[in-house]
Design a protein around this motif. Structure first.
Motif, PDB file in Angstrom:
ATOM      1  N   UNK A  70     -21.221 -94.285 -41.112  1.00  0.00           N
ATOM      2  CA  UNK A  70     -20.718 -93.976 -39.778  1.00  0.00           C
ATOM      3  C   UNK A  70     -21.188 -92.608 -39.288  1.00  0.00           C
ATOM      4  N   UNK A  71     -22.011 -91.959 -40.071  1.00  0.00           N
ATOM      5  CA  UNK A  71     -22.502 -90.648 -39.646  1.00  0.00           C
ATOM      6  C   UNK A  71     -23.380 -90.796 -38.412  1.00  0.00           C
ATOM      7  N   UNK A  72     -23.385 -89.786 -37.587  1.00  0.00           N
ATOM      8  CA  UNK A  72     -24.250 -89.786 -36.424  1.00  0.00           C
ATOM      9  C   UNK A  72     -25.372 -88.778 -36.653  1.00  0.00           C
ATOM     10  N   UNK A  73     -26.383 -88.870 -35.788  1.00  0.00           N
ATOM     11  CA  UNK A  73     -27.539 -87.980 -35.951  1.00  0.00           C
ATOM     12  C   UNK A  73     -27.104 -86.527 -36.050  1.00  0.00           C
ATOM     13  N   UNK A 127     -30.988 -81.961 -34.023  1.00  0.00           N
ATOM     14  CA  UNK A 127     -30.945 -83.342 -33.533  1.00  0.00           C
ATOM     15  C   UNK A 127     -31.901 -83.550 -32.365  1.00  0.00           C
ATOM     16  N   UNK A 128     -31.941 -82.596 -31.450  1.00  0.00           N
ATOM     17  CA  UNK A 128     -32.809 -82.741 -30.276  1.00  0.00           C
ATOM     18  C   UNK A 128     -34.277 -82.868 -30.671  1.00  0.00           C
ATOM     19  N   UNK A 133     -35.365 -84.264 -33.347  1.00  0.00           N
ATOM     20  CA  UNK A 133     -35.576 -85.646 -33.796  1.00  0.00           C
ATOM     21  C   UNK A 133     -35.690 -86.580 -32.587  1.00  0.00           C
ATOM     22  N   UNK A 134     -34.788 -86.414 -31.634  1.00  0.00           N
ATOM     23  CA  UNK A 134     -34.823 -87.279 -30.451  1.00  0.00           C
ATOM     24  C   UNK A 134     -36.172 -87.140 -29.730  1.00  0.00           C
ATOM     25  N   UNK A 185     -35.103 -96.348 -39.782  1.00  0.00           N
ATOM     26  CA  UNK A 185     -33.823 -96.966 -39.485  1.00  0.00           C
ATOM     27  C   UNK A 185     -34.035 -98.338 -38.857  1.00  0.00           C
ATOM     28  N   UNK A 216     -32.792 -94.548 -43.838  1.00  0.00           N
ATOM     29  CA  UNK A 216     -33.232 -93.514 -44.775  1.00  0.00           C
ATOM     30  C   UNK A 216     -33.663 -92.300 -43.974  1.00  0.00           C
ATOM     31  N   UNK A 217     -33.374 -91.144 -44.488  1.00  0.00           N
ATOM     32  CA  UNK A 217     -33.820 -89.947 -43.814  1.00  0.00           C
ATOM     33  C   UNK A 217     -34.120 -88.831 -44.788  1.00  0.00           C
TER      34      UNK A 217
END
Lengths: 468, 122
Positions: B56-59, B67-68, B70-71, B97, B103-104
């Motif tokens: 349930x983790x988010x980016x 995070x930005x 990655x986006x 994903x 996987x990350x």
């Protein structure tokens, strides 16, 4: 799918990863040559008794080794055409694999819509199509999936891919491919007007009590929303991985567990809540055919390292279920463990390796002394010339088994603009996974690749497995 | 990058710490079976995050203020449908994903202790 003749330009540009590279290359006149080189004709692996050989059994190639026209597809109920080309919107992406599907209202043979340029993805599960591709009668005829089977609010799915999020209604449809049909299965209708992500606010217009990652990511950065044909580069997505269901719900007595997480949402008046135990989960349509449902076979022709504007192949349903889909005696069969195989490359064992048509290249760790990075195209390898390499694939379970897999790496910055299909696209460098070899679409060129679904009997084997 | 393990109670309760010569590895596991490893340098900063499995983790839980980046990479340098890699010199990540797979591998090179190689962050 577009079938226009190949064109050549003497100067062209190729854009990838934000870098634009201009390349001047001579491009000779195309000529028609029969049976030159080493192309595997895009037919099914065993000569099917009920098929028509294409062009008298000869593959028509230009002098660059590329197929010039689409070959005839064997006229069998379990074979459909595949193409690698620029797709419906001319994205600059390389190696997208497309198929045509037909969806019908459940039980109807007339309320139907044929949709081409649907991307074939062995790395995901479920058919996803854009609402914009459906005529009004079909859109109205698909049956909404309800949160509790035959009751509760209609549901939508938030599908999260590395490249972005896909949000859309879950509906039931008959899915036709070739002469086969998966009756009344859940599919995702992306961009369904009844489930607008942007309007997901409550009746007071306040921010919704709705923590779908599709919504939060969209609010943070709409660029992560790939719920349009342009952003996806396709009119739909056909997920046909060895996992028959997109996630699992399992119950013993009253105790249920699920791997579906926050994928499925029951939505009423734009207020959505997680469906804890969804009943309508997206599935691999092929596994729901009446026959030929234990796996699939993808056959693509050989493509030279320099790439081709397009390449045509076949998708055959079933493995060893009919005269035209026998598992070749020469094929190496590798069981899958949670979808993974092992690969050894450059003396490194990569135990979380996988084969995925949804990856556009081969991605693996390699030192820059072996494969230097491209200057302008981040994350790709750019050897000075075509690099002929080899890795060893092996099984993670069962009897020891290994097989050499030769592959090529071609400097992506030398590719011509019109190229869509290339076996040489590869990347990784320091930003790849240290434990994985991602065998993308390049692996499929010049091969017949079998995917056996989980729990399915495939001759003497039990899935999930891959073979080639 | 921020620490999921230190900030989320569920992770904090059940995680192990392994001390290496130049860093420590904090590892936790979700009920769904996802594994998360955070690599922490001697000044307490998370310099690498490796995860494997749906959760349930988010980016932003995983990548924090990066995070930005990655986006942006997902928009401009996706490698097909599932794989995104990014490397701007300071921040490197690879993410795969899809249905059933997440996987990350993200590394903040500026905070990585000298002498540590990317390959050992498995």
């Amino acid at each position: 799918m577009r079938l226009e003749k190949t064109t050549c330009s003497s100067f062209t540009a190729f854009a990838i990863a934000g870098a634009l590279v201009f390349i001047g290359l001579a491009c000779g006149e195309s000529s028609v040559v029969n049976g030159v080189g080493d192309p595997s004709p895009p037919t099914t692996p065993e000569s099917p008794a009920n098929s028509t050989p294409d062009s008298g059994g000869k593959t028509i190639l230009g002098n660059n080794g590329c197929m010039l026209t689409a070959p005839a597809v064997p006229t069998a109920t379990n074979v459909v055409a595949l193409v690698v080309d620029q797709g419906p919107v001319g994205t600059n992406e390389l190696n997208p694999l497309y198929v045509t599907v037909k969806v019908c209202a459940p039980g109807s043979s007339t309320v139907c819509q044929t949709i081409d340029d649907v991307r074939v993805d062995t790395g995901s599960t479920g058919l996803r199509i854009f609402a914009s591709q459906l005529n009004p009668a079909v859109a109205a005829g698909l049956k909404p999936a309800l949160a509790r089977g035959d009751a509760g609010p209609p549901t939508a799915e938030c599908a999260l891919f590395g490249s972005g999020d896909i949000w859309g209604a879950v509906k039931r449809a008959d899915v036709h491919m070739g002469g086969e049909v998966a009756p009344n299965i859940p599919i995702q209708v992306i961009g369904d007007p009844d489930f607008p992500l942007a309007n997901a606010v409550d009746d007071n217009g306040a921010a919704p009590d709705f923590t779908s990652e599709c919504l939060t990511n969209d609010q943070k950065d709409a660029g992560l929303n790939i719920s349009t044909p342009t952003r996806l580069g396709a009119n739909g997505l056909l997920g046909v991985s060895s996992f028959v269901a997109g996630c699992d719900v399992s119950c013993e007595g009253n105790r249920c567990s699920t791997t579906c997480g926050k994928s499925y949402w029951g939505c009423d008046k734009h207020e959505c809540q997680v469906v804890q135990l969804p009943t309508d989960i997206l599935v691999n349509p092929i596994a729901f055919f009446a026959r030929d449902s234990n796996g699939l076979i993808i056959t693509l022709p050989s493509v030279p390292p320099e790439g081709c504007p397009r390449a045509w192949g076949t998708l055959t349903f079933g493995i060893s279920t009919a005269a035209n889909n026998a598992l070749a005696a020469s094929a190496t069969v590798i069981p899958l463990v949670d979808g993974y195989i092992s690969t050894t490359f450059n003396n490194t064992v990569l135990k979380k390796s996988f084969i995925d048509t949804g990856s556009n290249g081969n991605y693996f760790p390699a030192p820059s002394s072996l494969l230097p990075p491209c200057r302008g195209s981040a994350g790709f390898y750019c050897p000075k010339a075509t690099a002929n390499l080899k890795a060893v694939m092996s099984a993670l379970t069962g009897p020891p088994l290994s097989v050499d897999v030769p592959f090529v790496v071609y400097p992506v910055e030398n590719l011509l603009m019109e190229v869509s299909a290339t076996p040489g696209l590869a990347g990784g460098m320091v930003d790849s996974f240290p434990n994985s070899f991602d065998w993308g679409l390049p692996f499929f060129f010049g091969r017949t690749v079998y995917v056996g679904f989980d729990y399915a009997k495939i001759g003497n084997y039990t899935g999930p497995l891959t073979a080639f | 990058m921020t620490s999921v393990i230190r900030h989320h109670a569920a992770w904090k309760m059940a995680h192990s710490v392994r001390a290496m010569q130049k860093y420590s590895v904090h590892q936790g596991r979700t009920p769904s079976g996802a594994v998360l490893r955070e690599y922490v340098n001697p000044s307490g900063k998370v310099f690498a995050v490796v995860w494997d499995g749906e959760s349930d983790l988010q980016w932003s839980d995983l990548l924090g203020e990066y995070t930005d980046r990655y986006f942006a990479a997902a928009r401009t340098s996706r490698k097909g449908l599932h794989l995104v890699t990014a490397n701007d010199g300071a921040f490197q990540c690879a993410v795969f994903r899809s249905t059933r797979v997440w996987m990350g591998h993200a590394v903040l090179t500026s905070a990585m202790p000298i002498g540590v190689t990317d390959a050992e962050l498995r």
